[in-house]
Design a protein around this motif. Structure first.
Motif, mmCIF file in Angstrom:
data_model
loop_
_atom_site.group_PDB
_atom_site.id
_atom_site.type_symbol
_atom_site.label_atom_id
_atom_site.label_comp_id
_atom_site.label_asym_id
_atom_site.label_seq_id
_atom_site.Cartn_x
_atom_site.Cartn_y
_atom_site.Cartn_z
ATOM 1 N N ARG A 28 0.726 -1.118 0.037
ATOM 2 C CA ARG A 28 -0.016 -0.005 -0.073
ATOM 3 C C ARG A 28 0.862 1.332 0.120
ATOM 4 N N GLU A 29 2.069 1.277 0.928
ATOM 5 C CA GLU A 29 2.560 2.306 1.062
ATOM 6 C C GLU A 29 3.490 2.901 -0.454
ATOM 7 N N PHE A 30 4.044 1.877 -0.799
ATOM 8 C CA PHE A 30 4.671 1.740 -2.350
ATOM 9 C C PHE A 30 3.650 2.361 -3.255
ATOM 10 N N ARG A 31 2.500 1.884 -3.311
ATOM 11 C CA ARG A 31 1.595 2.337 -4.342
ATOM 12 C C ARG A 31 1.103 3.874 -4.251
ATOM 13 N N SER A 32 1.019 4.051 -2.848
ATOM 14 C CA SER A 32 0.802 5.602 -2.592
ATOM 15 C C SER A 32 1.927 6.380 -2.699
ATOM 16 N N SER A 33 3.318 6.051 -2.777
ATOM 17 C CA SER A 33 4.172 6.726 -3.127
ATOM 18 C C SER A 33 4.113 7.070 -4.647
ATOM 19 N N ALA A 34 3.961 5.884 -5.399
ATOM 20 C CA ALA A 34 4.182 5.793 -6.854
ATOM 21 C C ALA A 34 2.935 6.635 -7.322
#
Lengths: 841, 64
Positions: free
Chosen positions: A726-732
């Motif tokens: 989730r965090e990576f997707r949010s950053s992306a």
């Protein structure tokens, strides 16, 4: 133009297929998320310059842990591992440099590589102005593991680091080499001096030995002579003061021998005679000449020679040109000119024969004398022991065993002595045979008969063979006798208390060698003292050089410290040596109190915070680079995490100072904000932007040129796309939204500028993605593009997914649309980012 | 130790400037200043020391 024009990395660490970075600007920024290959770029430059990785030296632990660390582990063993670069020389010419890995590090061996410049093998890159510093940090590449090295290392390592930085390790090394060369003068004393010093424990003789050792070179022989005199008196020998040194040496040796002989008859085992000289009769020229002369003379006619001489002496015959009467038989005209000539020939041949006869006799007599000498002296070489009977020999053996207290080498001497005697007898016999042959030859001469020279040569050959046999037998005996007598001699001397006298006799027999050894030792001692003084001078001078260098270093570190930390209440004061600086280097900090109060000095390592220590490490690295006038520095994450407030000073002051000094700077970072600040601050000068990413380790890291901010933002987003977290997707999503906004702004501004509508990116600074897409739509040239941009807006609008970031598939779709837009609208010459940049500027 | 030049002219010149002229130390540094690598310096120093020993030895002999 920057000195490093381009860089290619192939098969090195995280890289697989060759990746190329073109550096057209003085400042380059390589951005990459963690574990994408960013540090591999820095290490590739380090490897290119040094052929090594300092990581192996600095990280401690077992070197075996770095087995195969340079090659990408996913590549086949025979794949090429190389770093190539275009490096500009002082004249502006660009040279192709290649460092090819020949063998990677193994558990117990360094790596091996080949360095070439334009295809020609070289040892280093000094011809291109790349001069390396002293180890361990040789290349101007600041890596994470080297940033804190100087501060976290043991004091000795820290001291070495700063001496390396200041290029003063060689002074330490010089000092060590001078010290070592002094050690070579501490060689063990010469054997002859060890003997002399062995006499020290002998009271009276010890005093004499001390006088010899202390004597001036010119007085050494006299001191030895005096010692000999005293020794001879002790032995009861009466000598005159006028007796010279050689005579005293001989007298002491004789006295000692005489004394020893009473305990053991050593003389019976000595070979006193000389080996007979060789005789050669292979060539007897006078005898051969005699044989030739006798062939010319008829023996019967030869008896009339005197009559012929008398006739030829008659005047009328001597001058006759016609036949004359014979004065002997008075026959008229009997002596014709032909007969007179025949008489003359007979006389001449007879005269030659007489001369040859005399020469041959002389030659043979000489040979006879030499052979008779052998017959006479051949037995002198036989030691007495060869003629002793068995009871006497047994007595000798008993005496020798008693002296040594153990079995001796006496018995093996017996057969050797007998061999000598037998050989001497055989030689005598052979000599007599030669004598007989020579006597026969002399008799032949007397009888005017030919000499049998071959027979003489044959018996002389036999004689020589026997002589060599005797030589061999004598040599074997002498060698064995010497081995037998040496311990006997020492044992007798010990028993009689004359062993020190024996040593004195030996020393005195080589007084020249004793003098030479004493002078040599004194010379070495004097030079050693001079070297010790020199070392003290060198240490003082070295300390002065250190101080000068440290002062220069302090000023330079202080400069960079102030640029990094302009408002810090703690100031870097100095780096200085403690004592000689051999083991310790200190960093001093000034703690600033209230205005007007003097700063308090403390050790920086004790008072600096972690962040300050990082800054100090960076300042020290930059100071070293600038002191060395390096044309290039590579900085891998120069601003640490948690130290964000100093990004601005690094970008605004430090980079500016480096660029002003003409230093090419390559910054590698994961930090978006640092990256953004660098791009914005130096956009006008131009920043070479690159992005490093690693999708699949087996494929290796890839490098993308990010010519503008939009492309760079898109690349950053890409680094997060492969993760479902989730965090990576949010950053992306956040990165893609920023990329979308930037792309939209640039397309709008470029389109307006193309219509001569003055504008800049700043005009759209506060606009968000929704309104930007609305304004962008009229400028899109393909029918499906407005729809795709609406999808991008829907997916990336933060309001629509506060609680649930877009899926990985959504993000990849948005990334694909944005990449298409970038390629379609911003990668053409007309729509280059330079247009935007120029407008913004 | 690396194989490159170790004894920089700059350092040795600085060292020489702090040493008294004519001293043995000066001679040693002068010798090192003409060399580039450790092995050359070692050889050079050994030669200087050897020459010095020979000179002192000769002087001792001559004094006799």
């Amino acid at each position: 133009m920057p000195p490093l024009e381009w860089l290619e990395i192939e098969g090195f660490r995280s890289f697989a297929e060759s990746q190329r970075l073109e550096f057209s600007e003085g400042l380059a920024l390589v951005w990459g998320a963690n574990s994408q290959g960013k540090t591999s770029v820095a290490e590739a430059i380090e490897f290119l310059f040094t052929g090594a990785t300092v990581r192996r030296e600095l990280l401690g632990g077992a070197k075996a842990e770095f087995d195969g660390c340079l090659r990408n582990a996913h590549l086949p063993a025979d794949a090429t591992v190389a770093v190539r670069a275009g490096i500009r020389d002082a004249d502006g010419g660009v040279h192709e440099v290649e460092r090819l890995l020949d063998r990677d590090y193994t558990a117990d061996a360094d790596c091996e590589s080949t360095l070439t410049v334009d295809g020609v093998a070289v040892d280093d890159l000094s011809q291109l102005g790349i001069v390396l510093a002293d180890p361990p940090l040789r290349a101007p590449v600041l890596l994470q593991h080297s940033l804190r090295f100087a501060l976290s290392a043991r004091p000795q390592d820290r001291s070495n680091y700063f001496k390396a930085v200041l290029e003063i390790q060689d002074l330490e090394l010089l000092r060590d080499l001078v010290e070592a060369s002094g050690e070579t003068l501490r060689a063990a004393p010469a054997p002859i001096l060890a003997k002399l010093r062995g006499l020290r424990t002998n009271g009276r003789l010890g005093e004499l030995a001390a006088k010899i050792e202390a004597a001036k070179p010119s007085a050494i022989a006299d001191a030895v002579s005096s010692a000999l005199g005293a020794a001879l008196k002790d032995l009861g020998a009466s000598i005159g003061d006028e007796l010279g040194l050689p005579e005293r040496v001989a007298a002491l040796a004789a006295a000692l021998e005489s004394s020893r002989e009473r305990s053991f008859p050593s003389s019976a085992y000595r070979v006193s005679g000389a080996l007979p000289e060789a005789v050669d009769a292979s060539d007897l020229p006078a005898a051969e000449a005699f044989n030739s002369a006798i062939d010319l003379v008829d023996v019967e006619t030869a008896r009339l020679t005197k009559l012929f001489e008398a006739v030829l002496a008659v005047p009328q015959i001597e001058d006759a040109h016609a036949a004359v009467d014979c004065p002997v038989c008075e026959t008229p005209e009997a002596l014709t000119p032909a007969r007179i000539a025949a008489m003359r020939t007979q006389v001449m041949n007879a005269t030659g024969l007489r001369r040859a006869e005399a020469d041959a006799r002389t030659e043979l007599t000489s040979l006879l004398r030499r052979v008779q000498a052998i017959t006479r002296t051949g037995h002198e070489i036989v030691p007495v022991v060869a003629s002793l009977d068995a009871p006497t020999l047994n007595e000798h053996e008993t005496a020798a065993t008693a002296l040594l207290g153990e079995p001796t080498l006496h018995r093996p001497l017996w057969p050797l002595a007998k061999d000598v005697k037998a050989s001497a007898n055989a030689l005598s016999n052979a000599a007599r045979t030669v004598e007989d042959a020579v006597q026969s030859a002399l008799a032949a001469i007397a009888a005017a008969k030919p000499i049998d020279t071959a027979a003489i040569a044959a018996v002389v050959d036999d004689l020589e063979r026997e002589r060599r046999n005797l030589e061999t037998a004598s040599s074997s005996f002498s060698e064995a006798a010497a081995a037998f007598l040496a311990p006997i001699k020492e044992a007798v001397d010990r028993k009689q208390g004359t062993d020190d006298l024996r040593v004195l006799a030996e020393l005195a027999a080589d007084v020249g060698g004793l003098r030479s050894a004493l002078v040599a030792e004194r010379a070495r001692a004097q030079v050693r003292r001079e070297l010790e003084r020199a070392l003290r001078e060198l240490d003082k001078a070295k300390a002065a050089v250190f101080d000068e260098k440290f002062a220069a270093m302090s000023a330079e570190i202080d400069l960079w410290w102030r640029l990094l930390r302009p408002d810090e209440p703690v100031r870097f004061a100095s780096v200085r040596r403690r004592g000689t600086g051999r083991r310790f280097v200190m960093f001093k900090a000034h703690l600033l109190g209230a205005p007007g109060l003097a700063a308090i000095e403390r050790d920086a390592l004790g008072v600096f915070s972690d962040s300050q220590l990082n800054a100090l490490g960076l300042a020290a690295f930059l100071a070293r680079a600038t002191l060395q006038r390096t044309p290039l520095v590579v900085l891998d994450d120069p601003v640490q995490a948690g130290d964000e407030e100093h990004r601005a000073t690094f970008v605004g002051y430090v980079l500016e100072q480096l660029l002003e000094r003409g230093v090419q700077v390559i910054v590698l970072t994961y930090d978006d904000m640092l990256s953004k600040l660098i791009h914005h601050r130096y956009e006008a000068q131009g920043v070479g932007g690159f992005s490093v990413s690693l999708d699949r380790p087996a494929d290796g890291s890839t490098v993308t040129r990010t010519t503008n901010t939009a492309e760079m933002l898109l690349q950053r987003a890409k680094a997060y796309l492969e993760h479902d977290d989730r965090e990576f997707r949010s950053s992306a999503s956040g990165h893609l939204r920023k990329a979308a906004e930037r792309i939209a702004k640039e397309i709008i501004v470029n389109a307006r500028l193309a219509k001569a509508d003055a504008c800049s990116l700043a005009d759209y600074e506060d606009k968000t993605l929704g309104p930007l897409i609305t304004e962008l739509t009229p400028h899109l040239t393909k029918a499906d593009h407005p729809g795709k941009w609406k999808v991008v807006g829907d997916l990336l609008n933060p309001g629509s997914h506060d609680d649930a970031p877009p899926t990985k598939q959504d993000l990849k779709m948005a990334f694909g649309y944005l990449r298409e837009a970038l390629r379609e609208y911003l990668r053409t010459p007309a729509a280059s980012s330079n247009a935007v940049t120029a407008a913004d500027a | 130790m690396n194989d490159g030049p170790l004894f920089s002219e700059e350092n040795l010149a600085a060292l020489l400037s702090h040493l008294a002229e004519g001293s043995f130390a000066h001679q040693l540094v002068s010798s090192a200043s003409t060399a580039a690598a450790r092995s050359e310096v070692e050889t050079g120093l050994a030669k200087v020391v050897e020459d010095r020993v020979a000179a002192v030895r000769e002087a001792l002999d001559a004094a006799a």
